[in-house]
Design a protein around this motif. Structure first.
Motif, mmCIF file in Angstrom:
data_model
loop_
_atom_site.group_PDB
_atom_site.id
_atom_site.type_symbol
_atom_site.label_atom_id
_atom_site.label_comp_id
_atom_site.label_asym_id
_atom_site.label_seq_id
_atom_site.Cartn_x
_atom_site.Cartn_y
_atom_site.Cartn_z
ATOM 1 N N CYS A 1 34.687 35.949 -2.660
ATOM 2 C CA CYS A 1 33.637 36.110 -1.640
ATOM 3 C C CYS A 1 32.331 35.482 -2.106
ATOM 4 O O CYS A 1 31.628 34.833 -1.329
ATOM 5 C CB CYS A 1 33.437 37.586 -1.318
ATOM 6 N N ARG B 1 30.195 33.710 9.334
ATOM 7 C CA ARG B 1 30.719 33.813 7.963
ATOM 8 C C ARG B 1 31.746 34.926 7.786
ATOM 9 O O ARG B 1 32.738 34.744 7.091
ATOM 10 C CB ARG B 1 29.564 33.987 6.967
ATOM 11 N N ASP B 2 31.515 36.088 8.419
ATOM 12 C CA ASP B 2 32.450 37.200 8.227
ATOM 13 C C ASP B 2 33.836 36.846 8.734
ATOM 14 O O ASP B 2 34.843 37.240 8.155
ATOM 15 C CB ASP B 2 31.943 38.462 8.929
ATOM 16 N N ARG B 3 33.887 36.101 9.824
ATOM 17 C CA ARG B 3 35.196 35.700 10.373
ATOM 18 C C ARG B 3 35.986 34.881 9.376
ATOM 19 O O ARG B 3 37.205 34.887 9.366
ATOM 20 C CB ARG B 3 34.997 34.846 11.634
ATOM 21 N N ASN C 1 26.333 34.165 11.368
ATOM 22 C CA ASN C 1 27.160 34.870 12.344
ATOM 23 C C ASN C 1 28.643 34.489 12.246
ATOM 24 O O ASN C 1 29.513 35.243 12.674
ATOM 25 C CB ASN C 1 26.622 34.550 13.752
ATOM 26 N N ASP D 1 30.340 32.522 -0.208
ATOM 27 C CA ASP D 1 28.941 32.604 0.226
ATOM 28 C C ASP D 1 28.158 31.372 -0.229
ATOM 29 O O ASP D 1 27.361 30.814 0.528
ATOM 30 C CB ASP D 1 28.282 33.883 -0.317
ATOM 31 N N LYS E 1 35.641 35.151 6.121
ATOM 32 C CA LYS E 1 35.825 35.880 4.877
ATOM 33 C C LYS E 1 36.923 36.937 4.985
ATOM 34 O O LYS E 1 37.737 37.096 4.087
ATOM 35 C CB LYS E 1 34.494 36.555 4.533
ATOM 36 N N PHE E 2 36.948 37.662 6.103
ATOM 37 C CA PHE E 2 37.904 38.766 6.216
ATOM 38 C C PHE E 2 39.324 38.237 6.390
ATOM 39 O O PHE E 2 39.549 37.340 7.206
ATOM 40 C CB PHE E 2 37.565 39.654 7.413
#
Ligand code: NAD
Length: 408
Positions: free
Chosen positions: A3, A20-22, A18, A7, A24-25
């Motif tokens: 992670c 980035r989480d998509r 907005n 980043d 990463k998970f």
């Protein structure tokens, strides 16, 4: 670590916060209980995992690890790295990884087979040639893949060779798959030597891990004229500044199951091995071996990451201050394995098999392209080879997701 690296890359690529989480998970993660009847009459329940990181480019792909330290978090990190690796080399896959928390060395062959078949049974709704395709990793091998393929095929009612790669050639494996990762590591080292003007005839190498990747890398480097002076495994290492006799070492390992005690060299610990003077250092065992403690002290000129995640982000910061060390980052360095896994899958789907020279030729062409692109980007943007390789991989996944829309 995965992670943190993502980043940093997302910042370089200016990916909107907005989105980035998509990225990463993991898309899907499965935890299963694997009850195994043991030889002593008891039943032991092992924990097994499979994580599929993203589905934007095709089915997911990644190894199965048997090791006592396997956790869901480790598997998820390895799945994310697989995504960037597949994208960097242009393969039509998302990343996946799986594993069972077990010491395979403590199991009999029968226990290993029962564990593998039961784990595969639990994974059946989650894997398949168009869905997710496992391969060998630490603690698993061709035999493990044969059991997985057989269990899945029995369920399907017909042979499904494309459900796993890294199988024995006789049941649809590819020529050159077993050697692919180590061979690719050596090829990329050869390219790096060329880039920094190092002569292979006088170069020396130290290799941590003498399993599939480490041992083949040793043999392949020797073919390029590099002298292998140190190797290790989980039990310890051996060092001979005059060069190790690889044939004698392999014979020793075949009968003793470890490099420790090999009479052709002096004993060293794994910690000492990493600090030995050498031109090429190849960590080819597990994660987090090059750390803030030893990164300032390693003595190589090329650090070739055969293993996944062998260098911590803190160590990376130190290496960034040591421009004399050329790093071939893991997502590039060990990508030969998944490239030939892809070839195996393609051959299985077409039921049309290639010669070993075709496999090796196509492998080297893909590695050459990935190496050149990474080096060019690294030089152009003045970023590390790791950031360059990850940028290329992350960018492709990001673009694919953007093009497809919200679903993948
Ligand atoms: P393997 O099980 O065949 O060999 C692992 C080797 O590492 C063994 O010699 C083992 O004794 C040694 N080892 C384990 N713990 C150690 C420790 N603490 N210190 C030193 N040595 C230790 O596994 P492999 O397939 O060769 O995989 C090695 C690495 O390469 C892993 O990081 C794996 O994810 C990565 N990798 C493998 C492939 C592949 O095709 N097999 C492809 C890409 C990346």
């Amino acid at each position: 670590m995965a992670c943190q690296q993502f980043d940093s890359v997302a910042t370089i690529l200016e990916i909107p916060v907005n989105d980035r989480d998509r990225m990463k998970f993991p898309k899907r993660a499965l935890t299963v209980a694997v009850p195994v009847p043991m030889d002593n009459g008891t039943t032991h329940v092992f924990s097994g995992y499979r994580v599929q990181h993203h589905l934007a480019l095709g089915p997911t792909k990644g190894g199965i690890r048997y090791h006592p330290d396997v956790t869901l978090g480790e598997v998820a990190a390895l799945a994310m790295w697989m995504s960037w690796k597949c994208a960097l080399t242009g393969l039509p896959y998302g990343g996946a990884k799986g594993g069972v928390t077990v010491d395979p060395g403590a199991l009999s062959l029968g226990e290993k087979e029962r564990l593998t078949r039961r784990f595969t049974q639990e994974l059946i709704p989650f894997i398949g040639p168009q869905v997710d395709i496992p391969a060998p990793d630490v603690g698993t091998n061709e035999q493990t893949m044969a059991w997985m393929m057989d269990t899945y095929s029995t369920h399907a009612g017909h042979s499904v060779p494309g459900v796993v790669t890294g199988k024995p050639v006789v049941i649809g494996g590819s020529l050159g798959r077993r050697e692919a990762t180590g061979r690719g590591v050596a090829y990329l080292i050869y390219r790096a030597m060329d880039s920094i003007g190092m002569k292979e005839g006088s170069a020396t190498a130290v290799i941590q891990g003498f399993g599939n990747v480490g041992s083949i890398a040793a043999w392949s480097l020797a073919k390029y004229g590099v002298k292998v002076v140190g190797v290790s495994d989980a039990m310890g290492g051996v060092y001979n500044p005059a060069g190790l006799d690889l044939a004698a070492l392999e014979a020793w390992v075949a009968s003793n199951r470890t490099v420790v005690g090999f009479p052709g060299g002096d004993a060293v610990s794994n910690a000492e091995l990493l600090l030995l003077p050498c031109d090429i250092l190849v960590p080819a065992a597990l994660e987090r071996q090059i750390t803030a403690e030893n990164a300032g002290k390693i003595q190589c000129r090329i650090l070739a990451e055969g293993a996944n995640g062998p260098t911590t982000p803190e160590a990376d910061d130190i290496l960034a201050q040591r421009p004399e060390i050329f790093v071939i980052p893991d997502v590039l360095c060990n990508s030969g394995g998944v490239v030939v896994s892809y070839f195996e899958w393609v051959q299985d789907l077409q039921s049309f098999f290639w010669s070993e020279s075709e496999v090796v030729d196509k492998l080297f062409r893909i590695l050459e392209g990935a190496f050149t692109q990474t080096l060019q980007l690294s030089r152009k943007q003045k970023i590390t080879m790791r950031m360059a390789a990850l940028s290329l991989g992350v960018r492709r996944v990001y673009d694919a997701r953007k093009a497809r829309g919200v679903f993948p």
